[in-house]
Motif scaffolding. Structure first.
Motif, PDB file in Angstrom:
ATOM      1  N   VAL A 374       4.254 -21.695  19.357  1.00 45.73           N
ATOM      2  CA  VAL A 374       5.160 -20.537  19.471  1.00 45.73           C
ATOM      3  C   VAL A 374       6.347 -20.515  18.602  1.00 45.73           C
ATOM      4  N   LEU A 375       7.123 -21.246  17.980  1.00 46.22           N
ATOM      5  CA  LEU A 375       7.958 -21.125  16.652  1.00 46.22           C
ATOM      6  C   LEU A 375       7.421 -20.258  15.970  1.00 46.22           C
ATOM      7  N   LEU A 376       6.326 -20.942  15.186  1.00 47.83           N
ATOM      8  CA  LEU A 376       5.426 -19.966  13.590  1.00 47.83           C
ATOM      9  C   LEU A 376       5.825 -18.110  13.850  1.00 47.83           C
ATOM     10  N   SER A 377       4.672 -18.351  15.277  1.00 45.19           N
ATOM     11  CA  SER A 377       4.318 -17.170  15.786  1.00 45.19           C
ATOM     12  C   SER A 377       5.855 -16.174  16.226  1.00 45.19           C
ATOM     13  N   VAL A 378       6.750 -16.565  16.764  1.00 39.49           N
ATOM     14  CA  VAL A 378       7.468 -15.762  16.906  1.00 39.49           C
ATOM     15  C   VAL A 378       8.734 -14.951  15.501  1.00 39.49           C
ATOM     16  N   VAL A 379       7.822 -15.808  14.517  1.00 38.59           N
ATOM     17  CA  VAL A 379       8.786 -15.755  13.505  1.00 38.59           C
ATOM     18  C   VAL A 379       7.852 -14.645  12.382  1.00 38.59           C
ATOM     19  N   ALA A 380       6.314 -15.305  12.991  1.00 37.04           N
ATOM     20  CA  ALA A 380       5.492 -14.575  11.145  1.00 37.04           C
ATOM     21  C   ALA A 380       4.960 -13.260  12.190  1.00 37.04           C
ATOM     22  N   HIS A 381       4.188 -13.086  13.018  1.00 42.23           N
ATOM     23  CA  HIS A 381       4.294 -12.005  13.762  1.00 42.23           C
ATOM     24  C   HIS A 381       5.567 -11.046  14.226  1.00 42.23           C
ATOM     25  N   GLY A 382       6.551 -11.776  14.027  1.00 44.80           N
ATOM     26  CA  GLY A 382       7.663 -10.843  14.499  1.00 44.80           C
ATOM     27  C   GLY A 382       8.283 -10.161  13.264  1.00 44.80           C
ATOM     28  N   LEU A 383       8.179 -10.748  11.969  1.00 47.30           N
ATOM     29  CA  LEU A 383       8.755  -9.850  10.567  1.00 47.30           C
ATOM     30  C   LEU A 383       7.268  -9.312  10.233  1.00 47.30           C
ATOM     31  N   SER A 384       6.307  -9.784  10.956  1.00 46.18           N
ATOM     32  CA  SER A 384       4.521  -9.310   9.786  1.00 46.18           C
ATOM     33  C   SER A 384       4.179  -8.028  10.525  1.00 46.18           C
ATOM     34  N   ALA A 385       5.227  -7.881  11.856  1.00 51.49           N
ATOM     35  CA  ALA A 385       4.720  -5.891  12.473  1.00 51.49           C
ATOM     36  C   ALA A 385       4.000  -5.303  12.005  1.00 51.49           C
TER      37      ALA A 385
END
Length: 421
Positions: A374-385
């Motif tokens: 979840v932490l990796l997703s919060v950062v990676a998907h938030g920044l890559s959107a």
């Protein structure tokens, strides 16, 4: 009190600058997770978290029940029946393969994990959260069919993951205690799924018919009608607690069933979803930040490897298989596969699993893998959107007008995209 006060002040501060932040890469989940993690620098906050864990879990459970109900009430049958049934493919073949591949990856990454424990981890991380990439499902630059597929998938796969999670927990606990799995499976099917479905049908059908009748006869004001909608999932909680059923299954089924007698129920739950629903989402990510800060030093290379696999191979390969044969471009398949972020549902389902106190040997691996993913997703998907939208928009602009991406789709039952954090 310290945690509540800090969260309330943060919500107020965020509301003041929310429009300015929309133009940046800082999403609400990133902000509230980071703030929650920083709270653990205050010793009093750590002590308060240890004392109030049951109360915090109750808030999270109630919030998930509300989310499941409102998500289900927003999804219309027409939205599932677009050209080639893209959302159905993602929710059936795609989700089943995600759980299977997620369990296989867990068995490969962690020593001593049973298949049922691996299934628990896979089921917790199977649901996607459109809230982590809200800009995607509301961006006019993304073809409507792709946006709706991601939106509908995120709205329904959390509810569909719950029976798998509860079944795997029951079977893993039975094996650990040396109890026969046949009796456990029968009781699970009767109580968790059977009673939960029955409760959801009764409350959803009855509530929907009564609200539909009240609206047609103009007995119900629109403002107070929203309270009637919110009351239905609360009734599911009360009935489930008395019968031993799953409150999550009951709420999800009730949201679907209520549309039979009250097709416009999704519109009446919009204000709750946009207002109180967002407040709940903010709180869950704030709580997640607190929990992450207490456990970050336990993350191992195996944990980080699994979280990376979960967001890439475990998500993207099943999506590619599910949508094969309908003519989507490679860019569209990659876009659908990557933007399946893990967030709200995975956090709460992870907390629900811990509340079961099954004391399984692989509990630490499950807990840490969920947090890391979840932490990796919060950062990676938030920044890559936003960068992802730009690249995909350039690619899709070159497609012909009759490409499958541009096939006509039905509007959601609420008349607008379902909104989350």
């Amino acid at each position: 009190m310290l945690i509540a006060a800090a969260f309330t002040l943060l919500v107020f501060a965020y509301s003041l600058v929310s429009r300015r932040l929309e133009s940046t890469l800082i999403t609400a989940p990133i902000l509230f997770t980071a703030a929650g993690a920083l709270m653990l620098l205050i010793p009093e906050a750590s002590r308060e978290l240890s004392i109030d864990q049951k109360g915090l879990l109750l808030i999270a459970e109630v919030g998930l029940v509300m989310t499941l109900f409102t998500d289900a009430s927003h999804i219309s049958r027409k939205s599932l029946q677009d050209n080639h049934r893209l959302p159905v493919r993602l929710l059936s073949v795609g989700m089943l393969l995600t759980i299977l591949l997620g369990a296989a990856a867990a068995m490969a990454c962690f020593d001593g994990l049973s298949w049922w424990e691996a299934g628990i981890l896979a089921a917790i991380l199977a649901p996607t959260d459109a809230g982590l990439g809200q800009v995607i499902v509301s961006s006019p630059r993304v073809p409507p069919r792709i946006r709706q597929a991601l939106n509908v998938e995120a709205g329904l796969n959390d509810g569909l993951a719950v029976p798998f999670l509860m079944l795997f927990i029951a079977l893993a606990a039975a094996i650990e205690e040396g109890v026969g799995t046949r009796g456990v499976l029968a009781r699970f099917l009767l109580e968790q799924i059977g009673y939960g479905t029955a409760i959801g049908l009764v409350i959803g059908l009855a509530g929907g018919v009564l609200m539909g009748l009240a609206q047609r006869r103009q007995w119900m004001s629109p403002e107070l009608g929203q309270l009637g909608v919110v009351a239905m999932p609360l009734l599911c909680i009360l009935a489930a607690e008395e019968s031993g059923a799953s409150m999550f299954i009951a709420a999800f089924v009730a949201g679907l069933a209520a549309q039979v007698g009250f097709p416009k129920i999704g519109r009446h739950s919009v204000e709750f979803t946009e207002g109180w629903g967002q407040l709940f989402n903010f709180f869950v990510f704030f709580l997640f930040g607190l929990l992450f800060a207490r456990n970050w030093h336990d993350f191992t290379p195996a944990i980080m490897l699994y979280s990376l696999l979960s967001l890439t191979v475990v998500r993207m390969l099943p999506v590619a298989v599910a949508v094969s044969g309908i003519g989507l471009s490679r860019a569209s398949v990659l876009f659908l596969g990557w933007f399946g972020p893990r967030g709200l549902a995975s956090i709460v389902l992870g907390l629900v699993y811990l509340e079961q106190q099954a004391s399984l040997p692989g509990e630490d691996s499950i807990r840490l893998a969920v947090m890391a993913t979840v932490l990796l997703s919060v950062v990676a998907h938030g920044l890559s959107a936003k960068p992802g939208i730009e690249r995909y928009a350039d690619s899709s602009a070159a497609l012909p007008a009759d490409a499958p991406e541009y096939a006509a789709v039905a509007a959601p039952s609420s008349g607008k995209d379902r909104l989350r954090v």
